[in-house]
Design an enzyme around this catalytic site. Sequence first.
Site, PDB file in Angstrom:
ATOM      1  N   CYS A 190      -3.740  10.617  -2.878  1.00 28.47           N
ATOM      2  CA  CYS A 190      -3.190  10.794  -4.232  1.00 28.47           C
ATOM      3  C   CYS A 190      -4.307  11.020  -5.239  1.00 28.47           C
ATOM      4  CB  CYS A 190      -2.351   9.563  -4.598  1.00 28.47           C
ATOM      5  SG  CYS A 190      -1.610   9.683  -6.234  1.00 28.47           S
ATOM      6  N   CYS A 248      -3.779   9.402  -8.631  1.00 28.11           N
ATOM      7  CA  CYS A 248      -3.975   7.942  -8.618  1.00 28.11           C
ATOM      8  C   CYS A 248      -5.457   7.591  -8.550  1.00 28.11           C
ATOM      9  CB  CYS A 248      -3.294   7.317  -7.394  1.00 28.11           C
ATOM     10  SG  CYS A 248      -1.617   7.847  -7.134  1.00 28.11           S
ATOM     11  N   ASP A 249      -6.201   8.272  -7.698  1.00 27.08           N
ATOM     12  CA  ASP A 249      -7.542   7.796  -7.354  1.00 27.08           C
ATOM     13  C   ASP A 249      -8.693   8.706  -7.789  1.00 27.08           C
ATOM     14  OD1 ASP A 249      -6.441   5.538  -6.206  1.00 27.08           O
ATOM     15  OD2 ASP A 249      -6.148   6.513  -4.278  1.00 27.08           O
TER      16      ASP A 249
HETATM   17  C1  FAD Z   1      -2.946   5.079  -1.261  1.00 27.79           C
HETATM   18  C2  FAD Z   1      -2.003   5.243  -2.426  1.00 27.79           C
HETATM   19  C3  FAD Z   1      -2.429   4.930  -3.698  1.00 27.79           C
HETATM   20  C4  FAD Z   1      -1.571   5.071  -4.776  1.00 27.79           C
HETATM   21  N1  FAD Z   1      -2.017   4.728  -6.010  1.00 27.79           N
HETATM   22  C5  FAD Z   1      -1.193   4.822  -7.074  1.00 27.79           C
HETATM   23  C6  FAD Z   1      -1.621   4.454  -8.367  1.00 27.79           C
HETATM   24  O1  FAD Z   1      -2.771   4.041  -8.566  1.00 27.79           O
HETATM   25  N2  FAD Z   1      -0.732   4.590  -9.392  1.00 27.79           N
HETATM   26  C7  FAD Z   1       0.533   5.062  -9.198  1.00 27.79           C
HETATM   27  O2  FAD Z   1       1.302   5.145 -10.165  1.00 27.79           O
HETATM   28  N3  FAD Z   1       0.964   5.441  -7.985  1.00 27.79           N
HETATM   29  C8  FAD Z   1       0.142   5.333  -6.916  1.00 27.79           C
HETATM   30  N4  FAD Z   1       0.567   5.730  -5.683  1.00 27.79           N
HETATM   31  C9  FAD Z   1       1.928   6.289  -5.546  1.00 27.79           C
HETATM   32  C10 FAD Z   1       2.948   5.135  -5.550  1.00 27.79           C
HETATM   33  O3  FAD Z   1       2.566   4.195  -4.595  1.00 27.79           O
HETATM   34  C11 FAD Z   1       4.335   5.679  -5.252  1.00 27.79           C
HETATM   35  O4  FAD Z   1       4.670   6.687  -6.168  1.00 27.79           O
HETATM   36  C12 FAD Z   1       5.368   4.545  -5.355  1.00 27.79           C
HETATM   37  O5  FAD Z   1       5.018   3.465  -4.525  1.00 27.79           O
HETATM   38  C13 FAD Z   1       6.750   5.050  -4.976  1.00 27.79           C
HETATM   39  O6  FAD Z   1       7.617   3.976  -5.069  1.00 27.79           O
HETATM   40  P1  FAD Z   1       8.987   3.921  -4.267  1.00 27.79           P
HETATM   41  O7  FAD Z   1       9.578   2.607  -4.624  1.00 27.79           O
HETATM   42  O8  FAD Z   1       9.762   5.145  -4.497  1.00 27.79           O
HETATM   43  O9  FAD Z   1       8.606   3.963  -2.729  1.00 27.79           O
HETATM   44  P2  FAD Z   1       7.574   3.196  -1.821  1.00 27.79           P
HETATM   45  O10 FAD Z   1       6.537   2.476  -2.577  1.00 27.79           O
HETATM   46  O11 FAD Z   1       7.164   4.205  -0.812  1.00 27.79           O
HETATM   47  O12 FAD Z   1       8.488   2.089  -1.101  1.00 27.79           O
HETATM   48  C14 FAD Z   1       9.453   2.467  -0.185  1.00 27.79           C
HETATM   49  C15 FAD Z   1      10.085   1.203   0.390  1.00 27.79           C
HETATM   50  O13 FAD Z   1      11.196   1.558   1.183  1.00 27.79           O
HETATM   51  C16 FAD Z   1      11.196   0.776   2.365  1.00 27.79           C
HETATM   52  N5  FAD Z   1      12.008   1.458   3.362  1.00 27.79           N
HETATM   53  C17 FAD Z   1      11.855   2.714   3.876  1.00 27.79           C
HETATM   54  N6  FAD Z   1      12.831   2.965   4.783  1.00 27.79           N
HETATM   55  C18 FAD Z   1      13.618   1.848   4.816  1.00 27.79           C
HETATM   56  C19 FAD Z   1      14.780   1.481   5.549  1.00 27.79           C
HETATM   57  N7  FAD Z   1      15.346   2.301   6.439  1.00 27.79           N
HETATM   58  N8  FAD Z   1      15.309   0.254   5.344  1.00 27.79           N
HETATM   59  C20 FAD Z   1      14.763  -0.617   4.448  1.00 27.79           C
HETATM   60  N9  FAD Z   1      13.669  -0.306   3.718  1.00 27.79           N
HETATM   61  C21 FAD Z   1      13.103   0.903   3.907  1.00 27.79           C
HETATM   62  C22 FAD Z   1       9.730   0.592   2.682  1.00 27.79           C
HETATM   63  O14 FAD Z   1       9.535  -0.532   3.528  1.00 27.79           O
HETATM   64  C23 FAD Z   1       9.167   0.365   1.279  1.00 27.79           C
HETATM   65  O15 FAD Z   1       9.301  -0.980   0.927  1.00 27.79           O
HETATM   66  C24 FAD Z   1      -0.256   5.578  -4.576  1.00 27.79           C
HETATM   67  C25 FAD Z   1       0.175   5.912  -3.302  1.00 27.79           C
HETATM   68  C26 FAD Z   1      -0.677   5.745  -2.221  1.00 27.79           C
HETATM   69  C27 FAD Z   1      -0.204   6.080  -0.841  1.00 27.79           C
END
Ligand code: FAD
Length: 313
Positions: free
Chosen positions: A136, A139-140
């Site tokens: 990302c 992000c980084d």
């Molecule tokens: C290395 C890294 C660094 C990042 N740094 C930043 C940053 O500094 N700032 C920023 O704003 N964003 C950052 N991001 C992006 C940010 O993490 C994502 O945009 C955000 O986490 C998305 O949130 P979400 O809740 O949609 O999904 P996610 O955080 O992906 O969470 C998805 C959830 O769904 C669950 N899940 C999936 N399938 C199932 C299922 N079948 N049953 C039950 N649960 C399930 C998973 O276990 C997880 O808990 C970063 C991403 C990465 C990979």
Amino acid sequence: MEHIECLIIGSGPAGYTAAIYAARADMKPVVYEGMQPGGQLTITTDVENYPGYPNGIMGPEMMELFKTQAVRLGTDVRFGLITSVDFSSGKPPYIVSVDDNIQISAATVIISTGASARWLGIPSETRLNGSGVSACAVCDGFFFRQQPVAIVGGGDTACEEASYLAKICSKVYMLVRGDNFRASKAMQHRVLNTPNIEVLFNTDTDEILGDKAVTGLRVKNNKTGETREVEIGGFFVAIGHTPNTTIFKPWIEMDATGYIITKPDSTHTNVEGVFACGDAQDKTYRQAVTAAGTGCMAALDAERYLSSVMHSK
Ligand SMILES: Cc1cc2nc3c(=O)[nH]c(=O)nc-3n(C[C@H](O)[C@H](O)[C@H](O)COP(=O)(O)OP(=O)(O)OC[C@H]3O[C@@H](n4cnc5c(N)ncnc54)[C@H](O)[C@@H]3O)c2cc1C
């Protein structure tokens, strides 16, 4: 069979924000955490762009705070994976399986299952993940300002992220596997006309160099076999994301990659009573704050949906 008023699938920023709003609306939300409790931010270190943390915060700690807040307001957080859903009736309640052995019914379902970055799959990428290797740039990238960095990918996202990095980093090496971009012409022009981006076509990542943190990169020309080492501080992978949406495919409208399509200005999916938020439906922004924002929207949409059903009875 247990009946749940508001089932939230996923425990990232989107799921927990939906839970906070749903709990405060007395919908007694249940969150299933899935295989990555806390979501993608649990695999990163500093988060510096989430408002409210002026000194930044570590990703895992931030997600613990999200969870604490959701639980304090009355969310039931459970360890478990939703393994299948049945939306075939087109009208709630829907039957959902947890860990392939428990069935529950839900009056509303909020999908917040996120997306997973695709990685190259080489050992040095895994070893240095979070120590200079990232998926990302937004992000980084900031952590490598005024340093040389490299980015892998040849699509629109890679071009967009290379342009972003070029504004804050001293030099950007862009590694493209083929002899051409897959990106649109406009994006190609933007990259090719940015003086501090050097595009290396027909180039593979041979190894990311560094002991505790990224210090360099060895690339290999996949036509000539010639290798070359360059000094870098950050290594970005931009070869795409896979939304975690496979189990919803039979019923929920998605684009070709699997991103859920929501109705304009809302989190409604094509199935009544089912809402989607966060990265599972967002291929454009993919940030914690946007995921949280759409999580809030999903809970409000679910609450309004339930009230409208109640009033129509
Ligand atoms: C290395 C890294 C660094 C990042 N740094 C930043 C940053 O500094 N700032 C920023 O704003 N964003 C950052 N991001 C992006 C940010 O993490 C994502 O945009 C955000 O986490 C998305 O949130 P979400 O809740 O949609 O999904 P996610 O955080 O992906 O969470 C998805 C959830 O769904 C669950 N899940 C999936 N399938 C199932 C299922 N079948 N049953 C039950 N649960 C399930 C998973 O276990 C997880 O808990 C970063 C991403 C990465 C990979």
